[in-house]
Design a protein around this motif. Sequence first.
Motif, PDB file in Angstrom:
ATOM      1  N   TRP A   7     -33.627 -15.267  28.589  1.00 38.68           N
ATOM      2  CA  TRP A   7     -33.862 -15.165  27.155  1.00 38.68           C
ATOM      3  C   TRP A   7     -32.627 -14.694  26.411  1.00 38.68           C
ATOM      4  N   GLY A   8     -32.400 -15.283  25.232  1.00 39.25           N
ATOM      5  CA  GLY A   8     -31.398 -14.789  24.313  1.00 39.25           C
ATOM      6  C   GLY A   8     -31.978 -13.655  23.475  1.00 39.25           C
ATOM      7  N   PRO A   9     -31.193 -13.091  22.564  1.00 37.50           N
ATOM      8  CA  PRO A   9     -31.683 -11.966  21.755  1.00 37.50           C
ATOM      9  C   PRO A   9     -32.794 -12.386  20.796  1.00 37.50           C
ATOM     10  N   TRP A  10     -33.621 -11.419  20.429  1.00 35.88           N
ATOM     11  CA  TRP A  10     -34.668 -11.659  19.440  1.00 35.88           C
ATOM     12  C   TRP A  10     -34.046 -11.887  18.066  1.00 35.88           C
ATOM     13  N   GLU A  11     -34.619 -12.784  17.283  1.00 33.05           N
ATOM     14  CA  GLU A  11     -34.232 -12.944  15.887  1.00 33.05           C
ATOM     15  C   GLU A  11     -34.806 -11.786  15.062  1.00 33.05           C
ATOM     16  N   ASN A  12     -34.387 -11.686  13.817  1.00 35.51           N
ATOM     17  CA  ASN A  12     -34.930 -10.647  12.950  1.00 35.51           C
ATOM     18  C   ASN A  12     -36.410 -10.896  12.671  1.00 35.51           C
ATOM     19  N   TRP A  13     -37.127  -9.823  12.389  1.00 32.70           N
ATOM     20  CA  TRP A  13     -38.542  -9.942  12.047  1.00 32.70           C
ATOM     21  C   TRP A  13     -38.688 -10.704  10.734  1.00 32.70           C
ATOM     22  N   SER A  14     -39.726 -11.515  10.627  1.00 33.36           N
ATOM     23  CA  SER A  14     -40.006 -12.233   9.386  1.00 33.36           C
ATOM     24  C   SER A  14     -40.581 -11.287   8.340  1.00 33.36           C
ATOM     25  N   SER A  15     -40.630 -11.749   7.102  1.00 33.60           N
ATOM     26  CA  SER A  15     -41.247 -10.954   6.047  1.00 33.60           C
ATOM     27  C   SER A  15     -42.727 -10.751   6.342  1.00 33.60           C
ATOM     28  N   CYS A  16     -43.245  -9.617   5.945  1.00 34.51           N
ATOM     29  CA  CYS A  16     -44.661  -9.329   6.178  1.00 34.51           C
ATOM     30  C   CYS A  16     -45.524 -10.282   5.361  1.00 34.51           C
ATOM     31  N   SER A  17     -46.615 -10.732   5.942  1.00 34.62           N
ATOM     32  CA  SER A  17     -47.483 -11.700   5.273  1.00 34.62           C
ATOM     33  C   SER A  17     -48.265 -11.093   4.115  1.00 34.62           C
ATOM     34  N   LYS A  18     -48.356  -9.751   4.081  1.00 42.75           N
ATOM     35  CA  LYS A  18     -49.072  -9.073   3.001  1.00 42.75           C
ATOM     36  C   LYS A  18     -48.299  -7.819   2.607  1.00 42.75           C
TER      37      LYS A  18
END
Length: 201
Positions: A140-151
Amino acid sequence: MIRLRIVCFLPTISFIINLNTVSCNLLSCFDFMIGKKLSTTPIKILSDIGLETCLNQCVDHTYCLSVNYNRHEFICQLINRKKNNNETLLDDWDYIHKELPDIGHQSEKMCGAIACNNYSTCLHTSTGRYVCIATVNGEWGPWENWSSCSKSCAGGQTSRKRECNSPYPMYGGALCIGSETETASCNTNPCSGGGFFGFGK
């Protein structure tokens, strides 16, 4: 007696089925077992490939002696053994079973004049040479940044992804183990002004 003619999706192979009799327009197709599969755990599963590619993968893989090929879902199962005299193939019309001819054991598989070790795959180069290439398992490569919260309140979801590219699996190497996506809760604070009743975003 019922005689069926079934033309496969593969453009170079046409099967004529008369009960358990199979004839093909390719010399290497005589011992294909259509509508049969060997009940065993595959050593490797490949998706979205044709039957010819599936067989080539088996030839190149150090341990593979036969394949189960799902002709409807284009899934190739590489198997490290052949059917023994004490078992029968299972009936399954989604599958084609094929054993490598003239090879009874993995030790007999040659890559040109040599046998590849357990961690290599045989490649046939454009210049006519056979080369044992070391297997590369995927990581596995590194994790991407977290997405914006849905709420913005009352509990939403956020997610992130990663790719199996550090390195990519190559030359018969294993795919990465685990999920490529991850989710988490976010903004769990209560909404003001009745957000729990649908007024919060």
